[in-house]
Design a protein around this motif. Structure first.
Motif, PDB file in Angstrom:
ATOM      1  N   ALA A   1      34.546 100.769  14.768  1.00  0.00           N
ATOM      2  CA  ALA A   1      35.644  99.971  15.306  1.00  0.00           C
ATOM      3  C   ALA A   1      35.550  99.944  16.823  1.00  0.00           C
ATOM      4  CB  ALA A   1      36.984 100.555  14.870  1.00  0.00           C
ATOM      5  N   PHE A   2      35.537  98.738  17.394  1.00  0.00           N
ATOM      6  CA  PHE A   2      35.556  98.604  18.838  1.00  0.00           C
ATOM      7  C   PHE A   2      36.968  98.899  19.360  1.00  0.00           C
ATOM      8  CE2 PHE A   2      31.894  95.983  17.749  1.00  0.00           C
ATOM      9  CZ  PHE A   2      30.989  96.304  18.744  1.00  0.00           C
ATOM     10  N   SER A   3      37.076  99.036  20.665  1.00  0.00           N
ATOM     11  CA  SER A   3      38.390  99.165  21.280  1.00  0.00           C
ATOM     12  C   SER A   3      39.092  97.809  21.237  1.00  0.00           C
ATOM     13  CB  SER A   3      38.253  99.628  22.734  1.00  0.00           C
ATOM     14  OG  SER A   3      37.621  98.618  23.507  1.00  0.00           O
ATOM     15  N   ASN A   4      40.408  97.819  21.418  1.00  0.00           N
ATOM     16  CA  ASN A   4      41.166  96.572  21.454  1.00  0.00           C
ATOM     17  C   ASN A   4      40.655  95.652  22.559  1.00  0.00           C
ATOM     18  OD1 ASN A   4      42.757  97.358  19.319  1.00  0.00           O
ATOM     19  ND2 ASN A   4      44.480  98.018  20.585  1.00  0.00           N
ATOM     20  N   ALA A   5      40.302  96.257  23.706  1.00  0.00           N
ATOM     21  CA  ALA A   5      39.801  95.466  24.830  1.00  0.00           C
ATOM     22  C   ALA A   5      38.533  94.707  24.437  1.00  0.00           C
ATOM     23  CB  ALA A   5      39.528  96.372  26.023  1.00  0.00           C
ATOM     24  N   SER A   6      37.633  95.382  23.732  1.00  0.00           N
ATOM     25  CA  SER A   6      36.388  94.733  23.316  1.00  0.00           C
ATOM     26  C   SER A   6      36.657  93.606  22.326  1.00  0.00           C
ATOM     27  CB  SER A   6      35.436  95.756  22.689  1.00  0.00           C
ATOM     28  OG  SER A   6      34.824  96.542  23.686  1.00  0.00           O
ATOM     29  N   TYR A   7      37.572  93.838  21.384  1.00  0.00           N
ATOM     30  CA  TYR A   7      37.894  92.777  20.430  1.00  0.00           C
ATOM     31  C   TYR A   7      38.477  91.546  21.133  1.00  0.00           C
ATOM     32  CZ  TYR A   7      36.956  95.621  16.291  1.00  0.00           C
ATOM     33  OH  TYR A   7      36.332  96.358  15.307  1.00  0.00           O
ATOM     34  N   VAL A   8      39.284  91.773  22.158  1.00  0.00           N
ATOM     35  CA  VAL A   8      39.843  90.643  22.918  1.00  0.00           C
ATOM     36  C   VAL A   8      38.724  89.877  23.624  1.00  0.00           C
ATOM     37  CG1 VAL A   8      41.269  90.016  24.901  1.00  0.00           C
ATOM     38  CG2 VAL A   8      42.126  91.642  23.227  1.00  0.00           C
ATOM     39  N   LEU A   9      37.810  90.600  24.265  1.00  0.00           N
ATOM     40  CA  LEU A   9      36.697  89.958  24.976  1.00  0.00           C
ATOM     41  C   LEU A   9      35.814  89.166  24.010  1.00  0.00           C
ATOM     42  CD1 LEU A   9      35.715  92.881  27.373  1.00  0.00           C
ATOM     43  CD2 LEU A   9      36.883  90.755  27.991  1.00  0.00           C
ATOM     44  N   ILE A  10      35.526  89.748  22.853  1.00  0.00           N
ATOM     45  CA  ILE A  10      34.709  89.051  21.857  1.00  0.00           C
ATOM     46  C   ILE A  10      35.414  87.792  21.374  1.00  0.00           C
ATOM     47  CG2 ILE A  10      33.744  89.208  19.522  1.00  0.00           C
ATOM     48  CD1 ILE A  10      33.329  92.224  20.068  1.00  0.00           C
ATOM     49  N   ALA A  11      36.720  87.887  21.116  1.00  0.00           N
ATOM     50  CA  ALA A  11      37.483  86.729  20.632  1.00  0.00           C
ATOM     51  C   ALA A  11      37.501  85.615  21.664  1.00  0.00           C
ATOM     52  CB  ALA A  11      38.907  87.154  20.278  1.00  0.00           C
ATOM     53  N   ILE A  12      37.672  85.974  22.942  1.00  0.00           N
ATOM     54  CA  ILE A  12      37.672  84.954  24.004  1.00  0.00           C
ATOM     55  C   ILE A  12      36.321  84.257  24.060  1.00  0.00           C
ATOM     56  CG2 ILE A  12      37.809  84.577  26.490  1.00  0.00           C
ATOM     57  CD1 ILE A  12      39.818  86.876  26.614  1.00  0.00           C
TER      58      ILE A  12
ATOM     59  N   ASP B   1      27.986  74.301  30.060  1.00  0.00           N
ATOM     60  CA  ASP B   1      27.014  75.187  29.421  1.00  0.00           C
ATOM     61  C   ASP B   1      26.739  76.413  30.284  1.00  0.00           C
ATOM     62  OD1 ASP B   1      25.727  73.576  31.323  1.00  0.00           O
ATOM     63  OD2 ASP B   1      23.780  73.822  30.349  1.00  0.00           O
ATOM     64  N   ARG B   2      26.794  76.241  31.620  1.00  0.00           N
ATOM     65  CA  ARG B   2      26.645  77.394  32.509  1.00  0.00           C
ATOM     66  C   ARG B   2      27.829  78.347  32.326  1.00  0.00           C
ATOM     67  NH1 ARG B   2      22.251  75.354  33.112  1.00  0.00           N
ATOM     68  NH2 ARG B   2      21.514  74.266  34.969  1.00  0.00           N
ATOM     69  N   ILE B   3      29.032  77.781  32.151  1.00  0.00           N
ATOM     70  CA  ILE B   3      30.209  78.604  31.915  1.00  0.00           C
ATOM     71  C   ILE B   3      30.032  79.406  30.624  1.00  0.00           C
ATOM     72  CG2 ILE B   3      32.685  78.551  31.404  1.00  0.00           C
ATOM     73  CD1 ILE B   3      32.884  76.084  33.173  1.00  0.00           C
ATOM     74  N   GLY B   4      29.508  78.742  29.589  1.00  0.00           N
ATOM     75  CA  GLY B   4      29.286  79.421  28.318  1.00  0.00           C
ATOM     76  C   GLY B   4      28.296  80.572  28.444  1.00  0.00           C
ATOM     77  N   HIS B   5      27.209  80.350  29.173  1.00  0.00           N
ATOM     78  CA  HIS B   5      26.216  81.411  29.346  1.00  0.00           C
ATOM     79  C   HIS B   5      26.753  82.527  30.238  1.00  0.00           C
ATOM     80  CE1 HIS B   5      22.637  79.768  27.315  1.00  0.00           C
ATOM     81  NE2 HIS B   5      23.156  78.586  27.619  1.00  0.00           N
ATOM     82  N   GLY B   6      27.523  82.145  31.264  1.00  0.00           N
ATOM     83  CA  GLY B   6      28.144  83.165  32.094  1.00  0.00           C
ATOM     84  C   GLY B   6      29.126  84.008  31.301  1.00  0.00           C
ATOM     85  N   ALA B   7      29.872  83.346  30.410  1.00  0.00           N
ATOM     86  CA  ALA B   7      30.825  84.068  29.558  1.00  0.00           C
ATOM     87  C   ALA B   7      30.104  85.017  28.612  1.00  0.00           C
ATOM     88  CB  ALA B   7      31.669  83.070  28.762  1.00  0.00           C
ATOM     89  N   PHE B   8      28.916  84.638  28.176  1.00  0.00           N
ATOM     90  CA  PHE B   8      28.125  85.507  27.302  1.00  0.00           C
ATOM     91  C   PHE B   8      27.890  86.860  27.968  1.00  0.00           C
ATOM     92  CE2 PHE B   8      23.945  87.140  26.026  1.00  0.00           C
ATOM     93  CZ  PHE B   8      24.100  87.232  24.656  1.00  0.00           C
ATOM     94  N   GLY B   9      27.452  86.825  29.223  1.00  0.00           N
ATOM     95  CA  GLY B   9      27.205  88.070  29.938  1.00  0.00           C
ATOM     96  C   GLY B   9      28.477  88.778  30.336  1.00  0.00           C
ATOM     97  N   LEU B  10      29.469  88.020  30.794  1.00  0.00           N
ATOM     98  CA  LEU B  10      30.706  88.608  31.303  1.00  0.00           C
ATOM     99  C   LEU B  10      31.551  89.242  30.200  1.00  0.00           C
ATOM    100  CD1 LEU B  10      32.629  88.955  33.755  1.00  0.00           C
ATOM    101  CD2 LEU B  10      33.645  86.754  33.103  1.00  0.00           C
ATOM    102  N   LEU B  11      31.661  88.562  29.061  1.00  0.00           N
ATOM    103  CA  LEU B  11      32.594  88.997  28.023  1.00  0.00           C
ATOM    104  C   LEU B  11      31.979  89.920  26.972  1.00  0.00           C
ATOM    105  CD1 LEU B  11      34.444  85.597  27.502  1.00  0.00           C
ATOM    106  CD2 LEU B  11      35.189  87.557  28.866  1.00  0.00           C
ATOM    107  N   LEU B  12      30.671  89.873  26.814  1.00  0.00           N
ATOM    108  CA  LEU B  12      30.047  90.706  25.780  1.00  0.00           C
ATOM    109  C   LEU B  12      29.411  91.980  26.328  1.00  0.00           C
ATOM    110  CD1 LEU B  12      28.466  88.077  23.375  1.00  0.00           C
ATOM    111  CD2 LEU B  12      30.761  89.058  23.386  1.00  0.00           C
ATOM    112  N   ALA B  13      29.409  92.122  27.647  1.00  0.00           N
ATOM    113  CA  ALA B  13      28.802  93.318  28.233  1.00  0.00           C
ATOM    114  C   ALA B  13      29.581  94.580  27.868  1.00  0.00           C
ATOM    115  CB  ALA B  13      28.717  93.164  29.756  1.00  0.00           C
ATOM    116  N   TYR B  14      30.888  94.511  27.950  1.00  0.00           N
ATOM    117  CA  TYR B  14      31.689  95.708  27.662  1.00  0.00           C
ATOM    118  C   TYR B  14      31.597  96.122  26.187  1.00  0.00           C
ATOM    119  CZ  TYR B  14      35.509  99.062  27.761  1.00  0.00           C
ATOM    120  OH  TYR B  14      36.248 100.208  27.657  1.00  0.00           O
ATOM    121  N   PRO B  15      31.725  95.183  25.227  1.00  0.00           N
ATOM    122  CA  PRO B  15      31.518  95.595  23.826  1.00  0.00           C
ATOM    123  C   PRO B  15      30.137  96.212  23.591  1.00  0.00           C
ATOM    124  CG  PRO B  15      32.576  93.451  23.904  1.00  0.00           C
ATOM    125  CD  PRO B  15      32.172  93.785  25.313  1.00  0.00           C
TER     126      PRO B  15
END
Length: 208
Positions: free
Chosen positions: A55-66, A100-114
């Motif tokens: 189970a990930f932390s709540n913070a990670s689940y929020v980042l993944i969902a975003i 598409d740049r926003i999407g790729h940036g979000a990939f690194g920004l939001l999935l790094a913590y999980p």
């Protein structure tokens, strides 16, 4: 911030499902939408089926969902036709739709913590080494996805792969997408490092 029960991740899952269903209705290009979602559903299924074991932390689940919502939005509009990107192009007089740049940036920004939670619990990488390892891992994952996209694009649209992928005439599209993911990952790890150092310096409050 550990996830104590299934209620919170299930709530996020239900919210994402509503977003995904809404954006699955009449996408700009059904074939492109289908291919964009090929890896999404297995990814969500793995998160759901492995919740009790990891189970990930709540913070990670929020980042993944975003991130998943950002991807669902981009897939609906084939990324290159996303209204937000059109607005940014007009507002800043850009030559292309930058969503598409926003999407790729979000990939690194939001999935790094999980991903950091996975590495921390499974590999146990010590100290600051974990930050560099995660940045390198996310850059590697970004390059792998670019290769997969290129192969699929050539199969689906032989001879017109870059156009189908939404390169919009940019010969450096792949490299810049990877750079966006790298920048997002660096920003995420820098933020995590600063927060952890600030937390470590904050003295614990002892009740009287």
């Amino acid at each position: 911030m550990k996830c104590a029960s299934a209620r919170f991740p299930l709530t996020l899952l239900a919210a994402y499902a509503l977003v995904w269903i809404a954006l699955a209705i009449a996408p700009m290009d059904r074939r492109s939408w289908f291919l964009e979602n090929l890896l999404v559903l297995p990814f969500v299924a793995v998160l759901t089926l492995t919740w009790r074991r990891f189970a990930f932390s709540n913070a990670s689940y929020v980042l993944i969902a975003i991130y998943l919502c950002v991807h669902a939005f981009g897939a609906h509009y084939t990324y290159r036709q996303a209204p937000l990107g059109d607005w940014l192009r007009a507002a800043f007089e850009l030559q292309r739709n930058p969503f598409d740049r926003i999407g790729h940036g979000a990939f690194g920004l939001l999935l790094a913590y999980p991903l950091r939670e996975i590495v921390g619990r499974v590999a146990g990488v010590p100290g600051a080494h974990v930050y560099w390892l995660l940045i390198a891992a996310l850059l590697a994952l970004s390059s792998v996805f670019e290769v997969i996209e290129a192969v699929v694009a050539e199969i689906v649209s032989p001879g017109a792969g870059p156009a189908w992928l939404g390169a919009q005439g940019d010969e450096w599209d792949t490299q810049l997408d990877m750079a966006a993911a790298l920048g997002g990952a660096c920003a995420a790890m820098l933020t995590a490092c600063l927060i952890e150092r600030m937390t470590a310096r904050t003295p614990a409050v002892t009740p009287p």
